[in-house]
Design an enzyme around this catalytic site. Structure first.
Site, mmCIF file in Angstrom:
data_model
loop_
_atom_site.group_PDB
_atom_site.id
_atom_site.type_symbol
_atom_site.label_atom_id
_atom_site.label_comp_id
_atom_site.label_asym_id
_atom_site.label_seq_id
_atom_site.Cartn_x
_atom_site.Cartn_y
_atom_site.Cartn_z
ATOM 1 N N TYR A 54 114.315 64.895 61.981
ATOM 2 C CA TYR A 54 113.615 63.633 61.661
ATOM 3 C C TYR A 54 113.559 62.727 62.889
ATOM 4 O O TYR A 54 112.494 62.205 63.248
ATOM 5 C CB TYR A 54 114.334 62.923 60.507
ATOM 6 C CG TYR A 54 113.852 61.496 60.298
ATOM 7 C CD1 TYR A 54 112.582 61.245 59.774
ATOM 8 C CD2 TYR A 54 114.646 60.395 60.638
ATOM 9 C CE1 TYR A 54 112.126 59.940 59.597
ATOM 10 C CE2 TYR A 54 114.205 59.102 60.462
ATOM 11 C CZ TYR A 54 112.941 58.883 59.942
ATOM 12 O OH TYR A 54 112.492 57.588 59.779
ATOM 13 N N SER A 57 115.535 53.723 64.198
ATOM 14 C CA SER A 57 116.763 53.605 64.987
ATOM 15 C C SER A 57 117.386 54.981 65.236
ATOM 16 O O SER A 57 118.212 55.131 66.136
ATOM 17 C CB SER A 57 117.769 52.727 64.249
ATOM 18 O OG SER A 57 118.045 53.281 62.985
ATOM 19 N N ILE A 101 108.065 50.639 52.366
ATOM 20 C CA ILE A 101 107.683 49.659 53.390
ATOM 21 C C ILE A 101 106.172 49.417 53.351
ATOM 22 O O ILE A 101 105.707 48.267 53.378
ATOM 23 C CB ILE A 101 108.144 50.130 54.789
ATOM 24 C CG1 ILE A 101 109.677 50.192 54.825
ATOM 25 C CG2 ILE A 101 107.619 49.195 55.882
ATOM 26 C CD1 ILE A 101 110.281 50.787 56.089
#
Ligand SMILES: NC(=O)c1ccc[n+]([C@@H]2O[C@H](COP(=O)([O-])OP(=O)(O)OC[C@H]3O[C@@H](n4cnc5c(N)ncnc54)[C@H](O)[C@@H]3O)[C@@H](O)[C@H]2O)c1
Length: 313
Positions: free
Chosen positions: A143, A120, A13
């Site tokens: 995480y 998310s 990203i």
């Protein structure tokens, strides 16, 4: 236009964002230790950026990179659920201490805004769909816990120190430069790599789990909008397509695009993975003006094209 720092700019990203920022004429610095990313991802802009090879866990490294920046896009992290289950301490150090270092250094250097990558996964075992930003959060992995901690720190730095922070909860991002090779590679690059090699893709679980897969250009757009919008400060936003597809459905599309028919291997579902995911993107649309322009099919077509041409698979 002030200088922009992208942490994790050597990653999937971060490198796409860095290339977009350079194209728009921004002066860009990158901080990365290339643990999961690669300098090859930055090849198209290597001559135009200032590169800091350093570690998010080292406050001095972070301070050096942040100095003089007006905006920080904090993308650097260890981004995998299974990795965090295997080694929660390292994930904690990079994702939580690293984020705290970025916020501290940004506060002290007079950075105007920090836009940080959340996930998310913070929604976790809350089964209500679509996920909306104000619902209760039930992280299911170390995480996810680190991503939530980053959000909490972001909010606190906005409220206590007036450092403008914006959190973007990405939903399963895919596209060019996503690494298919790592042991912790995400589903789409793994599937594409398998299909291009005429090998059987492996699905963890029965393939009926669904995700709101989001093409990278939509994520880049959301970051660019988050840099400016006044009302975004102190807020978190879902960044996704607002549509979901099962992994079996996804593989069907990929088999059509690649013209490859192979058997799929089903194996045990992975702990920490959620069953279904779908984002409401109304808040991002209303506040940021976010509008996902590339849908899943077009995104997959562009991604297969890129992997076929660029990665030598
Ligand atoms: N890809 C997705 O679907 C997704 C979904 C939700 C959230 N995110 C978040 O988006 C961000 C970017 O993810 P990505 O998919 O590009 O992952 P990536 O692994 O490709 O990029 C992460 C980058 O951070 C760098 N990094 C890791 N540890 C570091 C350290 N200690 N010091 C300096 N740099 C370090 C890596 O080398 C890499 O270049 C992460 O914060 C991740 O949690 C990604």
């Amino acid at each position: 236009m002030g200088t922009i720092l992208v942490t994790g700019g050597g990653g999937f990203i971060g490198s796409n964002l860095t290339v977009a920022l350079v194209k728009l004429g921004h002066k860009v610095k990158v901080l990365d230790n290339f643990s999961t990313g690669s300098i090859d991802n930055l090849q198209p802009v290597l001559k135009e950026i200032e590169l800091y090879k350093g570690d998010l866990r080292c406050l001095d490294d972070v301070r050096r990179a942040v100095a003089g920046a007006e905006v920080v896009f904090h993308q650097g992290a260890l981004p995998s659920v299974p990795r965090s289950i295997a080694d929660p301490l390292t994930t904690n150090a990079v994702n939580i201490e690293g984020t705290l270092n970025v916020l501290l250094a940004s506060r002290d250097a007079g950075v105007r805004r920090v836009v940080y990558a959340s996930s998310s996964s913070v929604y976790g075992s809350n089964e209500v769909l679509p996920k909306v930003e104000n619902m209760s959060l039930c992280p299911m992995s170390p995480y996810a816990a680190t991503k939530l901690a980053g959000e909490v720190y972001g909010k606190i730095f906005y409220e206590l120190y007036s450092l403008e922070t914006v959190g973007l909860r990405y939903f399963n991002v895919f596209g060019p430069r996503q690494n298919p090779k790592s042991e912790y590679a995400a589903a789409i690059p793994r599937f594409i790599k398998a299909l291009l090699n005429k090998a059987s893709p492996v699905i963890y679980g029965d393939g009926n789990q669904s995700r709101d897969f989001t093409f990278i250009d939509n994520v880049v757009q959301a970051n660019l909008l988050s840099m400016q919008t006044c009302a975004a400060a102190g807020e978190v936003f879902n960044i996704a397509c607002g549509k979901r597809i099962t992994l079996n459905g996804l593989l069907e599309i990929l088999m059509d695009i690649t013209g490859t028919r192979v058997d799929v291997v089903y194996t045990a579902a992975r702990p920490g993975d959620v069953k279904h995911s779908l984002a409401g993107v109304e808040k991002a649309a209303g506040v940021l003006g976010y509008c996902p322009k590339t849908d899943i099919k077009e995104g997959l077509r562009l991604t297969v094209e890129w992997f076929t041409k660029e990665s030598g698979l």
